[in-house]
Design a protein around this motif. Structure first.
Motif, PDB file in Angstrom:
ATOM      1  N   ALA A 181       0.827  -1.208   0.000  1.00  0.00           N
ATOM      2  CA  ALA A 181       0.000   0.000   0.000  1.00  0.00           C
ATOM      3  C   ALA A 181       0.862   1.258   0.000  1.00  0.00           C
ATOM      4  CB  ALA A 181      -0.930  -0.011   1.213  1.00  0.00           C
ATOM      5  N   HIS A 182       1.956   1.241   0.744  1.00  0.00           N
ATOM      6  CA  HIS A 182       2.857   2.397   0.799  1.00  0.00           C
ATOM      7  C   HIS A 182       3.496   2.681  -0.550  1.00  0.00           C
ATOM      8  CE1 HIS A 182       6.230   4.951   1.880  1.00  0.00           C
ATOM      9  NE2 HIS A 182       7.072   4.018   1.465  1.00  0.00           N
ATOM     10  N   LEU A 183       4.005   1.653  -1.211  1.00  0.00           N
ATOM     11  CA  LEU A 183       4.682   1.854  -2.492  1.00  0.00           C
ATOM     12  C   LEU A 183       3.699   2.310  -3.571  1.00  0.00           C
ATOM     13  CD1 LEU A 183       7.131  -1.197  -2.510  1.00  0.00           C
ATOM     14  CD2 LEU A 183       7.691   1.217  -2.106  1.00  0.00           C
ATOM     15  N   ILE A 184       2.510   1.721  -3.595  1.00  0.00           N
ATOM     16  CA  ILE A 184       1.518   2.135  -4.594  1.00  0.00           C
ATOM     17  C   ILE A 184       1.084   3.571  -4.350  1.00  0.00           C
ATOM     18  CG2 ILE A 184      -0.846   1.718  -5.395  1.00  0.00           C
ATOM     19  CD1 ILE A 184      -0.339  -1.256  -5.056  1.00  0.00           C
ATOM     20  N   ALA A 185       0.901   3.944  -3.075  1.00  0.00           N
ATOM     21  CA  ALA A 185       0.491   5.311  -2.757  1.00  0.00           C
ATOM     22  C   ALA A 185       1.538   6.326  -3.175  1.00  0.00           C
ATOM     23  CB  ALA A 185       0.206   5.438  -1.259  1.00  0.00           C
ATOM     24  N   GLU A 186       2.810   5.919  -3.256  1.00  0.00           N
ATOM     25  CA  GLU A 186       3.876   6.839  -3.643  1.00  0.00           C
ATOM     26  C   GLU A 186       4.150   6.820  -5.139  1.00  0.00           C
ATOM     27  OE1 GLU A 186       7.373   6.406  -1.287  1.00  0.00           O
ATOM     28  OE2 GLU A 186       6.515   7.725   0.252  1.00  0.00           O
ATOM     29  N   GLY A 187       3.306   6.142  -5.896  1.00  0.00           N
ATOM     30  CA  GLY A 187       3.408   6.232  -7.345  1.00  0.00           C
ATOM     31  C   GLY A 187       4.136   5.098  -8.022  1.00  0.00           C
ATOM     32  N   HIS A 188       4.506   4.059  -7.289  1.00  0.00           N
ATOM     33  CA  HIS A 188       5.219   2.946  -7.896  1.00  0.00           C
ATOM     34  C   HIS A 188       4.244   2.040  -8.646  1.00  0.00           C
ATOM     35  CE1 HIS A 188       9.155   3.486  -5.844  1.00  0.00           C
ATOM     36  NE2 HIS A 188       8.396   4.129  -4.982  1.00  0.00           N
ATOM     37  N   SER A 189       4.649   1.607  -9.802  1.00  0.00           N
ATOM     38  CA  SER A 189       3.879   0.619 -10.541  1.00  0.00           C
ATOM     39  C   SER A 189       4.675  -0.688 -10.560  1.00  0.00           C
ATOM     40  CB  SER A 189       3.603   1.096 -11.968  1.00  0.00           C
ATOM     41  OG  SER A 189       4.824   1.309 -12.666  1.00  0.00           O
ATOM     42  N   GLY A 190       4.002  -1.760 -10.978  1.00  0.00           N
ATOM     43  CA  GLY A 190       4.671  -3.047 -11.048  1.00  0.00           C
ATOM     44  C   GLY A 190       4.877  -3.716  -9.711  1.00  0.00           C
ATOM     45  N   ILE A 191       4.144  -3.287  -8.684  1.00  0.00           N
ATOM     46  CA  ILE A 191       4.245  -3.936  -7.378  1.00  0.00           C
ATOM     47  C   ILE A 191       3.344  -5.161  -7.396  1.00  0.00           C
ATOM     48  CG2 ILE A 191       3.996  -3.648  -4.893  1.00  0.00           C
ATOM     49  CD1 ILE A 191       6.117  -1.845  -6.210  1.00  0.00           C
ATOM     50  N   PRO A 192       3.874  -6.353  -7.147  1.00  0.00           N
ATOM     51  CA  PRO A 192       3.055  -7.574  -7.239  1.00  0.00           C
ATOM     52  C   PRO A 192       1.871  -7.535  -6.287  1.00  0.00           C
ATOM     53  CG  PRO A 192       5.393  -8.122  -7.111  1.00  0.00           C
ATOM     54  CD  PRO A 192       5.281  -6.663  -6.828  1.00  0.00           C
ATOM     55  N   SER A 193       0.729  -8.020  -6.776  1.00  0.00           N
ATOM     56  CA  SER A 193      -0.454  -8.119  -5.913  1.00  0.00           C
ATOM     57  C   SER A 193      -0.415  -9.382  -5.067  1.00  0.00           C
ATOM     58  CB  SER A 193      -1.724  -8.105  -6.761  1.00  0.00           C
ATOM     59  OG  SER A 193      -1.727  -9.192  -7.675  1.00  0.00           O
ATOM     60  N   SER A 194       0.464 -10.308  -5.393  1.00  0.00           N
ATOM     61  CA  SER A 194       0.591 -11.557  -4.649  1.00  0.00           C
ATOM     62  C   SER A 194       1.688 -11.430  -3.602  1.00  0.00           C
ATOM     63  CB  SER A 194       0.921 -12.710  -5.606  1.00  0.00           C
ATOM     64  OG  SER A 194       1.352 -13.853  -4.896  1.00  0.00           O
ATOM     65  N   ASN A 195       1.361 -11.755  -2.367  1.00  0.00           N
ATOM     66  CA  ASN A 195       2.383 -11.731  -1.323  1.00  0.00           C
ATOM     67  C   ASN A 195       3.487 -12.737  -1.597  1.00  0.00           C
ATOM     68  OD1 ASN A 195       0.892  -9.789  -0.085  1.00  0.00           O
ATOM     69  ND2 ASN A 195       0.507 -10.923   1.796  1.00  0.00           N
ATOM     70  N   ASP A 196       3.128 -13.884  -2.182  1.00  0.00           N
ATOM     71  CA  ASP A 196       4.143 -14.894  -2.488  1.00  0.00           C
ATOM     72  C   ASP A 196       5.211 -14.344  -3.428  1.00  0.00           C
ATOM     73  OD1 ASP A 196       2.950 -16.774  -0.902  1.00  0.00           O
ATOM     74  OD2 ASP A 196       1.801 -17.696  -2.520  1.00  0.00           O
ATOM     75  N   ARG A 197       4.811 -13.532  -4.395  1.00  0.00           N
ATOM     76  CA  ARG A 197       5.774 -12.918  -5.316  1.00  0.00           C
ATOM     77  C   ARG A 197       6.738 -12.002  -4.563  1.00  0.00           C
ATOM     78  NH1 ARG A 197       4.243 -11.229 -10.307  1.00  0.00           N
ATOM     79  NH2 ARG A 197       6.215 -10.065 -10.261  1.00  0.00           N
ATOM     80  N   ILE A 198       6.197 -11.257  -3.622  1.00  0.00           N
ATOM     81  CA  ILE A 198       7.046 -10.347  -2.847  1.00  0.00           C
ATOM     82  C   ILE A 198       7.994 -11.138  -1.959  1.00  0.00           C
ATOM     83  CG2 ILE A 198       7.032  -8.565  -1.053  1.00  0.00           C
ATOM     84  CD1 ILE A 198       4.503  -7.455  -2.280  1.00  0.00           C
ATOM     85  N   TYR A 199       7.480 -12.202  -1.332  1.00  0.00           N
ATOM     86  CA  TYR A 199       8.358 -13.045  -0.522  1.00  0.00           C
ATOM     87  C   TYR A 199       9.502 -13.619  -1.360  1.00  0.00           C
ATOM     88  CZ  TYR A 199       4.491 -13.073   2.862  1.00  0.00           C
ATOM     89  OH  TYR A 199       3.511 -12.721   3.732  1.00  0.00           O
ATOM     90  N   ASP A 200       9.172 -14.107  -2.560  1.00  0.00           N
ATOM     91  CA  ASP A 200      10.193 -14.693  -3.430  1.00  0.00           C
ATOM     92  C   ASP A 200      11.273 -13.677  -3.768  1.00  0.00           C
ATOM     93  OD1 ASP A 200       8.855 -17.085  -3.411  1.00  0.00           O
ATOM     94  OD2 ASP A 200       7.868 -16.785  -5.350  1.00  0.00           O
ATOM     95  N   THR A 201      10.843 -12.437  -4.069  1.00  0.00           N
ATOM     96  CA  THR A 201      11.802 -11.387  -4.416  1.00  0.00           C
ATOM     97  C   THR A 201      12.717 -11.080  -3.247  1.00  0.00           C
ATOM     98  OG1 THR A 201      10.227 -10.413  -5.983  1.00  0.00           O
ATOM     99  CG2 THR A 201      12.037  -9.018  -5.238  1.00  0.00           C
ATOM    100  N   LEU A 202      12.162 -10.945  -2.060  1.00  0.00           N
ATOM    101  CA  LEU A 202      12.976 -10.662  -0.871  1.00  0.00           C
ATOM    102  C   LEU A 202      13.922 -11.817  -0.566  1.00  0.00           C
ATOM    103  CD1 LEU A 202      10.233  -9.087   1.458  1.00  0.00           C
ATOM    104  CD2 LEU A 202      12.022  -7.875   0.195  1.00  0.00           C
ATOM    105  N   GLN A 203      13.432 -13.031  -0.779  1.00  0.00           N
ATOM    106  CA  GLN A 203      14.252 -14.200  -0.488  1.00  0.00           C
ATOM    107  C   GLN A 203      15.412 -14.325  -1.471  1.00  0.00           C
ATOM    108  OE1 GLN A 203      11.880 -17.643   0.303  1.00  0.00           O
ATOM    109  NE2 GLN A 203      13.546 -19.087  -0.041  1.00  0.00           N
ATOM    110  N   GLU A 204      15.161 -14.035  -2.732  1.00  0.00           N
ATOM    111  CA  GLU A 204      16.191 -14.146  -3.766  1.00  0.00           C
ATOM    112  C   GLU A 204      17.361 -13.224  -3.501  1.00  0.00           C
ATOM    113  OE1 GLU A 204      14.193 -13.339  -7.375  1.00  0.00           O
ATOM    114  OE2 GLU A 204      13.103 -15.246  -7.431  1.00  0.00           O
ATOM    115  N   HIS A 205      17.106 -12.077  -2.846  1.00  0.00           N
ATOM    116  CA  HIS A 205      18.162 -11.093  -2.628  1.00  0.00           C
ATOM    117  C   HIS A 205      18.645 -11.062  -1.187  1.00  0.00           C
ATOM    118  CE1 HIS A 205      16.403  -9.770  -6.452  1.00  0.00           C
ATOM    119  NE2 HIS A 205      17.601  -9.291  -6.715  1.00  0.00           N
TER     120      HIS A 205
END
Length: 460
Positions: A181-205
């Motif tokens: 919600a914070h990133l979308i409110a600040e104008g970011h696009s391409g933020i995954p709607s799936s929490n699993d996608r976000i977890y995967d991204t954080l885990q990969e890095h």
């Protein structure tokens, strides 16, 4: 001037500014309240670090003490000649956006776009083109911001996370939903709607430490006199706060990982009740009415409250993870007028009341009639709406747009959330919510208004 000065207080209370001589040796810490940096002898350079455990929003209240160093007296006198304008200007600098009017809205919008541009949110048409940072970097920066600003409170019962040793444990769904919600409110696009996608991204890095191959840890969090079984994500503290001096205090309790039960599906994040919701929700606290009278009346005798729910039991109004993950937090439609999310929420509330689909004054009710008007249990009622209308935005967005309608009653101290004591047979608890002083806002013409709930009393 409001735009230039709105963060002026940060060097005084949020930052530690160290002054240096030409050879690099320190000449001490600069105190902006004592005067300009140029008054310090032998100062040729400076370095800036953030103070640990700083108070959220304090810099805004300090700004006015420093304005005279930047703005000449003639300019202040000119602004003060228009009292209405001057009042909005002062409120904007102090961060009191309820009194800042249009000026405050302009500064908030500009500040948000500035932050988004700095973070590389260049895909939004509202933001000037810029280098777009990788998703993992934006997620990490966003997490740091939410923790820094106190949007994800730490180290207490009902918090969003706990700092233990070298690990920061965050309530999984609550933290990631807030981050999105914070990133979308600040104008970011391409933020995954799936929490699993976000977890995967954080885990990969390497930002998230997994439990085997899964992002989610099943844990027991225990403090003084309380304990919760929660699903958490585990982040090495150095990824959030590289400098030990900048870290908040440690949790005076324990976070104990446990093996998930057989019925728990590790492939998906389980629905996690919001602990704050559990404390705000009157379920189990309000005396139950008699079965023949779904609406409490003045002669409804208070009876024994229901037994408390287990901490991980489903709470009505909390959407399942799949529903939350499948929607975008930004709405589709106008930001004003009848299609605005706040207006649509109010219309939905009136329709539900007219059709008698919502309980009133009962233990599970989201609506209570009180002497001061109608109390909407928050955020539960907004989560109910967002769950039924996923394309209208997240519950945080809907609540924010509803507050913009300014149909609610503020507390004397200017805050929005009212507290009511719930008087049971043997104990008292508290329910919190938004107060509408006009019952007609919910109970439209032709709808019978319930009697005042005798078990709720405003907490002063």
């Amino acid at each position: 001037m409001a735009a230039l000065l709105h963060d002026l207080g940060k060097p005084a209370v949020d930052q530690r500014v160290t002054l240096h001589r030409a050879d690099g040796q320190s000449v001490g810490i600069w105190d902006p309240l004592a005067g300009p940096m140029t008054d310090v002898p032998h100062c040729h350079a400076y370095t800036v670090t953030y103070r640990p455990r700083r108070r959220h929003g304090f810099h805004e209240r300090v700004t006015s003490l420093l304005v005279h160093h930047i703005m000449p007296a003639r300019g202040l006198c000119w602004l003060a000649s228009d009292q209405t304008l001057f009042a909005q200007w002062v409120a904007t600098l102090a961060g009191d956006m309820n009194e800042a009017g249009a000026l405050g809205e302009i500064i908030q919008e500009a500040d948000g776009l500035s932050v988004a541009r700095n973070l590389g949110a260049g895909d939004s048409p509202r933001v000037a083109p810029a280098r777009t940072r990788p998703l993992w970097e934006r997620l990490l920066t966003g997490l740091r911001y939410l923790l820094d600003q106190g949007e994800l409170p730490l180290n207490r019962n009902g918090a969003a996370g706990w700092l233990v040793g070298d690990d920061l444990w965050l309530v999984s769904k609550r933290a990631i939903d807030a981050l999105r919600a914070h990133l979308i409110a600040e104008g970011h696009s391409g933020i995954p709607s799936s929490n699993d996608r976000i977890y995967d991204t954080l885990q990969e890095h390497g930002i998230l430490e997994p439990y085997g191959e899964r992002a989610i840890w099943h844990t027991t969090v225990a403090g003084a006199g309380w304990s919760h079984e929660l699903t958490l994500i585990r982040i090495p503290v150095r990824r959030i706060w590289a400098e030990p001096d900048n870290r908040p205090g440690y949790f005076e309790g324990t976070v104990t990982p446990r093996a998930p039960e057989a019925r728990e599906d590790n492939a998906h994040e389980p629905t996690e009740p919001d602990q704050n919701d559990a404390q705000r929700d009157p379920v189990g606290d309000l005396p139950s009415p008699t079965p023949a009278a779904p609406i409490a009346t003045d002669n409804t005798p208070p009876i024994e409250p229901e037994a408390p729910r287990p901490d991980n039991e489903y709470v009505p109004g909390l959407e399942p993870a799949s529903a939350s993950d499948s929607r975008q937090d930004e709405p589709r439609g106008d930001d004003d007028g009848p299609t605005d999310a706040g207006s649509r929420f109010l219309q939905w509330l009136q329709r539900e009341a007219l059709a008698r689909r919502m309980d009133v004054n009962t233990p599970h009710a989201r609506i209570h009639v009180v002497e001061e008007g109608v109390l909407l249990v928050s955020p539960a009622v907004f989560k109910d709406y967002a769950s039924q209308n996923p394309d209208h935005g997240s519950w945080e967005y809907v609540q924010k747009r509803f507050m913009k309608l300014r149909v609610h009653q503020k507390r004397p101290d200017g805050t929005n959330v009212h507290r009511y004591l719930v008087k049971g047979a043997r104990r008292q608890s508290v329910v919190k919510g938004i107060l509408l002083p006009d019952t007609a806002m919910v109970f439209s013409e032709g709808v019978e208004v319930a009697l005042v709930n005798p078990h709720l009393q405003a907490s002063r």
